[in-house]
Design a protein around this motif. Structure first.
Motif, PDB file in Angstrom:
ATOM      1  N   ALA A  31      13.294  -0.692  -5.723  1.00 32.43           N
ATOM      2  CA  ALA A  31      13.971   0.543  -6.084  1.00 32.43           C
ATOM      3  C   ALA A  31      13.071   1.905  -6.026  1.00 32.43           C
ATOM      4  N   LEU A  32      11.651   1.502  -6.540  1.00 36.06           N
ATOM      5  CA  LEU A  32      10.757   2.705  -6.510  1.00 36.06           C
ATOM      6  C   LEU A  32       9.688   2.417  -5.635  1.00 36.06           C
ATOM      7  N   PRO A  33       9.944   2.701  -4.296  1.00 37.54           N
ATOM      8  CA  PRO A  33       8.927   2.508  -3.281  1.00 37.54           C
ATOM      9  C   PRO A  33       7.724   3.373  -3.568  1.00 37.54           C
ATOM     10  N   GLN A  34       7.846   4.328  -4.351  1.00 33.77           N
ATOM     11  CA  GLN A  34       6.585   5.008  -4.623  1.00 33.77           C
ATOM     12  C   GLN A  34       5.461   4.422  -5.615  1.00 33.77           C
ATOM     13  N   TRP A  35       6.046   3.468  -6.152  1.00 28.99           N
ATOM     14  CA  TRP A  35       5.208   2.779  -7.101  1.00 28.99           C
ATOM     15  C   TRP A  35       4.813   1.331  -6.753  1.00 28.99           C
ATOM     16  N   GLN A  36       3.569   0.928  -7.089  1.00 27.20           N
ATOM     17  CA  GLN A  36       3.242  -0.502  -6.887  1.00 27.20           C
ATOM     18  C   GLN A  36       3.527  -1.023  -8.184  1.00 27.20           C
ATOM     19  N   VAL A  37       4.180  -2.200  -8.409  1.00 34.80           N
ATOM     20  CA  VAL A  37       4.768  -2.887  -9.347  1.00 34.80           C
ATOM     21  C   VAL A  37       4.227  -4.158  -9.676  1.00 34.80           C
ATOM     22  N   ALA A  38       3.677  -4.203 -10.967  1.00 30.53           N
ATOM     23  CA  ALA A  38       2.835  -5.413 -11.451  1.00 30.53           C
ATOM     24  C   ALA A  38       3.437  -5.821 -12.814  1.00 30.53           C
ATOM     25  N   TRP A  39       3.139  -6.864 -13.425  1.00 29.38           N
ATOM     26  CA  TRP A  39       3.792  -7.459 -14.636  1.00 29.38           C
ATOM     27  C   TRP A  39       2.661  -8.089 -15.485  1.00 29.38           C
ATOM     28  N   ALA A  40       2.764  -8.379 -16.751  1.00 29.24           N
ATOM     29  CA  ALA A  40       2.023  -8.862 -17.606  1.00 29.24           C
ATOM     30  C   ALA A  40       2.833  -9.229 -18.997  1.00 29.24           C
ATOM     31  N   PHE A  41       1.876  -9.989 -19.855  1.00 33.13           N
ATOM     32  CA  PHE A  41       2.569 -10.445 -21.068  1.00 33.13           C
ATOM     33  C   PHE A  41       1.730  -9.509 -22.438  1.00 33.13           C
ATOM     34  N   GLY A  42       2.447  -9.410 -23.401  1.00 31.99           N
ATOM     35  CA  GLY A  42       1.610  -8.510 -24.267  1.00 31.99           C
ATOM     36  C   GLY A  42       1.125  -9.429 -25.521  1.00 31.99           C
TER      37      GLY A  42
END
Length: 246
Positions: A31-42
């Motif tokens: 949905a946001l091709p202009q961003w590289q999307v990653a994830w993490a835990f807080g």
């Protein structure tokens, strides 16, 4: 290199949860091709926010999007402090890092997503009955590590200490076997000026000013081998003590 959006969840260590986070990241990326999307835990689990900041340190911009509700101001402040400590420990320039608005800021879309989830088939039907009287095994761990989560310790980096401790505990299976350990977050442990503070039992040793490198040393030498690390420890007593550099 694209700017990076880090989806920050609270905690998870199981593989299905990791796979779920990756699916969420893939969907957001489409949905946001202009961003590289990653994830993490807080709070618990890997990758941590610090892991991902290291991984994408060369990006022009990093935006952190907390996924938890409600949007607590303290959580945003904790993210800011974590990023500041990370940037302070780096050599060379750091990317622009900011925090995205909370999910509650997109109420129409959020309400639609909740309505869609409520209308989907159930993943599990809960039987209302008496709980079975199951037996339980008492753990045989050698050590228990308490990490202070009082305000001064959180300001000093206790969240990163906790993340690192739990990630290593899970990665090296330190909860299994007589040489292993249990760990938990606590309220204030007392010596607030020495934060981040942790305590290792059964010896009851207090450690202060803990860094991630110090934590690794404490796990290797004290938790596993039973030998307290005096360079980072503080003896109990009525005399006030100042944080020292080992």
């Amino acid at each position: 290199m694209k700017p990076v959006l880090i989806l920050l969840a609270k905690a998870a260590i199981a593989a299905p949860a990791h796979a779920d986070m990756q699916r969420i990241a893939d969907t957001v990326a489409s949905a946001l091709p202009q961003w590289q999307v990653a994830w993490a835990f807080g709070e618990q689990g890997a990758p941590t926010l610090r892991n991902q900041l290291d991984a994408y340190a060369l990006a022009p911009q990093i935006r952190v999007l907390p996924l938890s509700l409600p949007a607590e101001p303290a959580s945003v402040n904790a993210i800011a402090r974590s990023v500041q400590r990370w940037a302070k420990g780096r050599e060379g320039p750091a990317p622009i890092v900011d925090v995205a608005p909370p999910l509650s800021g997109a109420l129409p879309a959020l309400a639609g997503a909740i309505a869609a989830a409520a209308g989907m088939p159930a993943v599990r039907t809960l039987a209302v009955s008496a709980l079975p009287n199951d037996a339980a095994q008492v753990p045989e761990h050698r050590a228990r590590v308490l990490v202070c989560s009082g305000g001064p310790c959180m300001n000093a980096g206790a969240a990163e200490v906790w993340q690192h401790l739990r990630a290593r505990q899970e990665r090296e299976k330190l909860r299994h076997g007589p040489a292993g350990m249990m760990s938990c977050k606590t309220s204030c442990l007392g010596p607030c000026a020495l934060g981040p503070v942790l305590q290792v039992w059964p010896e009851g040793t207090y450690y202060g000013g803990i860094t991630l490198d110090a934590l690794d040393q404490i796990i290797d030498q004290h938790v596993i081998d039973g030998d307290p690390v005096h360079a980072w420890s503080y003896a109990p007593g009525r005399k006030k003590q100042q944080l020292r550099k080992p």
